[in-house]
Motif scaffolding. Sequence first.
Motif, short mmCIF file in Angstrom:
data_model
loop_
_atom_site.label_atom_id
_atom_site.label_comp_id
_atom_site.label_asym_id
_atom_site.label_seq_id
_atom_site.Cartn_x
_atom_site.Cartn_y
_atom_site.Cartn_z
N THR A 103 -5.12 -2.99 4.06
CA THR A 103 -4.35 -3.62 5.37
C THR A 103 -4.65 -4.41 6.19
O THR A 103 -4.34 -5.24 6.72
CB THR A 103 -3.77 -2.09 5.72
N ALA B 100 -5.27 -7.94 5.20
CA ALA B 100 -4.11 -8.48 5.20
C ALA B 100 -3.34 -8.88 6.54
O ALA B 100 -3.04 -10.09 6.65
CB ALA B 100 -3.05 -7.63 4.41
N ALA B 101 -3.82 -7.75 7.38
CA ALA B 101 -3.29 -8.15 8.84
C ALA B 101 -4.16 -9.33 9.35
O ALA B 101 -3.70 -10.18 10.00
CB ALA B 101 -3.47 -6.90 9.51
N LEU C 227 -1.61 5.05 2.29
CA LEU C 227 -2.56 4.36 3.42
C LEU C 227 -3.98 5.25 3.49
O LEU C 227 -5.01 4.89 3.31
CB LEU C 227 -2.16 4.29 4.72
N VAL D 275 4.48 5.82 2.28
CA VAL D 275 3.53 4.93 2.96
C VAL D 275 2.07 5.65 3.29
O VAL D 275 1.25 5.14 3.22
CB VAL D 275 3.99 4.06 4.15
N VAL E 90 1.00 -1.34 0.02
CA VAL E 90 0.15 0.00 0.02
C VAL E 90 1.07 1.45 0.03
O VAL E 90 1.03 1.67 1.33
CB VAL E 90 -1.03 0.11 1.25
N SER F 90 0.05 -13.26 0.87
CA SER F 90 -0.73 -12.42 -0.29
C SER F 90 -1.47 -13.24 -1.15
O SER F 90 -2.52 -13.00 -1.64
CB SER F 90 0.63 -11.99 -1.36
N PRO G 240 -7.35 1.68 1.26
CA PRO G 240 -6.01 0.91 1.57
C PRO G 240 -6.32 0.54 2.87
O PRO G 240 -5.25 -0.50 3.35
CB PRO G 240 -4.89 1.98 1.16
N VAL G 241 -6.53 1.39 3.98
CA VAL G 241 -6.63 1.01 5.26
C VAL G 241 -7.23 -0.40 5.48
O VAL G 241 -6.81 -1.63 6.22
CB VAL G 241 -7.17 2.07 6.08
#
Lengths: 676, 315
Positions: A538, A541-542, A497, A493, A407, B77, A534-535
């Motif tokens: 993220t 993904a987290a 974000l 970044v 991101v 990913s 994007p947050v």
Amino acid sequence: MSALLAPTLMDAGLLAQLAVGGLAVVAAVLAPPRARNLAAGGALVATGLAGAVTGVAALLGVEAGGVPVPVALPLTAPLDALVLAPDALGGLFMALAGVVVALAALFGIGYAHGAAASRTGWTAFAVFAVGLQLVPAAADAISFLLAWELMALGSTVLLLADHAARGPVRRATLWYAVMTHLSFLLLLAGFGVLVAAGGSTSFAAMRTAGVAGPAADLAFVLMVTGFATKAGLVPVHVWLPRAHPEAPSHMSAAMSAAMVKMGVYGMLLLTLRLLPAGPRWWALVLVALGAVSALYGILQASVQADLKRLLAYSTTENIGLITTAVGVGLLLRDSGQSAVADVALVAALLLAVSHAAFKSVLFLGAGSVLHATGTRDLDLLGGLAARMPWTSGAFGVGALGAAALPVTSGFVAEWVLLQGLIHVDARTDRLLAIVIPVTMGIVALTIGLGLLTFVKAYGIGFLARPRTSAAADAREAGVAMRTAMVAGAVLVVGLGLVPGPLSQALAAAVAATGVASVNGAGLAVGAAAAVLDPVALTALAAAVLVPLVAVNVVLARRHPRREVALAWGCGGERTSPRMEYNATSYSEPVVRVFRASLQARRAVDVVHPDSAPMIVEHMSFTQETADVVESRLYLPATRALARAGDLARRVQNGSIHRYIGISFAALVLVLVVVAL
Amino acid sequence: MTPGSFAVILVHLVVAVLVTPLLIGVMRTVRARLEGRVGAGVWQPWRDLIKLLAKEPTRAPGSTPVLTLAPIVLMASSLVLCALIPLVSTVALASVPGDLFVVVSVLLVGTVSLALLGLESGTAFGGMGSSRHMVIAAMVEPTVLLSVYALSVPAGTSDLAAIVQARVADPISLLNPVSLLAIFALVVVVIAETGRLPVDNPSTHLELTMVHEAMILESGGRDLGWLELGSWLRLTALLGLVANLAVPWGVAPDAAPLSLLVGVGAVFAKLVVLGAVLAAAEVFIAKLRLFRVPELLAGSFVLAFLSVSASYLVF
């Protein structure tokens, strides 16, 4: 003078930049050598921050009262007062320049040495910075050109500073000086056409004059060529891969991240503000210019082994993408698809901002590497991640931005550009049905090669094992340099974000309605009904990473990692670093696939011992990739110029009689002309 | 952000992780049988994976955290990819729709982490694999984005779930030449991105030809386990995407338990059939020379380009 006595907020900001910039010059001249870096650099950081604050205020719509400086020159030309009053678009570019100058000056405090740390070096940087920050503030042609020339002058002097120590600096400066003055002359001529047609030097008057027809076309061609030269677009990019590597690294960062952007600002100024209703071919010219530059730039970047030269070519690529986006935006405005056109224009501005952020980090990182190892040749580096963790981390973030991976700011910008491209309605317009898919293909190939280029730059330079003792002995950079790099990386970044608020401000700057902020951080492209948050991405993904890392930690407790002296090494000793892949070998497949446009020249030299011709004693391989534009276009042109010079020299053979004859002929000619 | 979309993402992840090793096992068995071998059975990839994850990885002195991080990043990913692609259901998170460009960039995150891992070891093989891998990735990119473009034109959006739903609603469009060309181009992309024949041979360690294997040559134990599973998950996600675009029936339109169950069954059947077809096709083709691969990819680019311009000019 009333504006000077009762200044508005904006005017105060503009004057502050001039004043603090002047202070930087004073500091550079008066401070003792030991304190010079800190004094001059510190003043320049303040100048940059003043520019950033003023620019953001202008971007958010604070009106400038205008600082008029009445001009009274004994000329017949209609010279109006010089006025500094940035609009929202100018504010954006002023803020961009200010932030980059602040980062570069901060880095310079720790980095500048030798000629760059001299009185001349810092003074030139200060002059350059003030010129750079005032270009977007200009509200009339004369102050624009003055600031433009200040910027060119400062950068040329600083570039030349180190000429005594290194030979290539002189050649690079010569190229730069010629190209930058070519740019200035073209702009002068272009503004001349506009002033003649519009009757005033002020931008507002030029716009209301509504210049059209051949005069507008002539001005467009002259000025776009001039701005393209500054922006480093193909085929007038040749100064860029020479000047960027030779300049001191903080200067390279400022030139690449901010100065070339002034070319972009100029193109936007011309096509959105001065001549807003241009014909369709203008837009097509910009798309073609941008697409060719993007592809050619990244192709050259992907095969470079010199880190700073690689970054310079990548600048050509990025400016190419920005110009393409501007061209597509204008094309779509012309076709009546204003909603999608807005998306493309916002994409252009986002690309510009994100390029400024990641390219500063990358050039500063390259400077830090150069400072620590004394080389910018990737083939001699390696293993720096373990030795320079801060530089490595910051450069890595910058490389992610340049490769447009999530991101980062680069990802957001390219996402908006691609959304703009796929939502063009080309059903009724055959031209669009060809231009848009071709553009998409070129943009996609550029993105792909960009990935390869930055994986190479980071992987070869920072990972693997050191290829020379210089790389093995590298030490981490000092506090000022580290702070500047990390601040830049945080910007990359942060903008990636939370792109929403920035995008909204950018949309307002070009009067675009299609792009809005959602959820406080994300971005919604209205025309395309597409959302990017994007947050949330993220967070997803987290959420995936948490169980994964938990499993990994549990497994690692049970079976800890074992350190072995020999990973594999094909069953023998650990192989020598000479056997590693280096930058040249990494891009060998690219050289092969694109051999027609890269025209690499290779030489393999094999030495046999006299007694045994079948045994190889020593082998060497060299490869040179030529800049085709330079060798095909510029060399013939400079050769022709030199020949013309030789011919002209025949007239001047030292004979006094011939000179008297020439003077007489000239006198007769003047008399004849006057008599007619 | 409804509970339904969370449930769907959870189902996607669980199904992907459970089914993937089985899919690889099926593909290997099909290939073995066609070549006249018995094969190790469809459960062998599961057994390999459990064995690898329970083994210690090694590390050479001077190596960087990339060695540990790259396998995890690849894995993450791939999992995000499985969460974003409508494998079982078209219900998606409101703030993270399965946007095709986001999906492609998440895919590229995995590609880049593999390439950096290849360079990290500092051996000739690692660098060679990484270089080839990135060149192929760079050449694939235009086809990826153009075929995405072609598929998004009829639906008017780049949101994958919306594209799949639009295709269910209008089945005639599936046989449209525009759609067929785009799907074909996408198949070439999937083959190249996941390192299957004829672009890369997943079962070779021959130095002249290997791409993927060269990058992970230095990894062992747990690291290798994550790398294998991560790469296989990419195959599942991309094959599932192609299957659901070409044959969009069976994908659950909501998050109701019954339709999710149907969705799981449908995607499992599609994946097994598609995997078996792919494995059978691989028996009959040889690996291309590395420098012939750009020709293949250029061909697929032309198909994708034709598909886009045809969608504007003809249909």
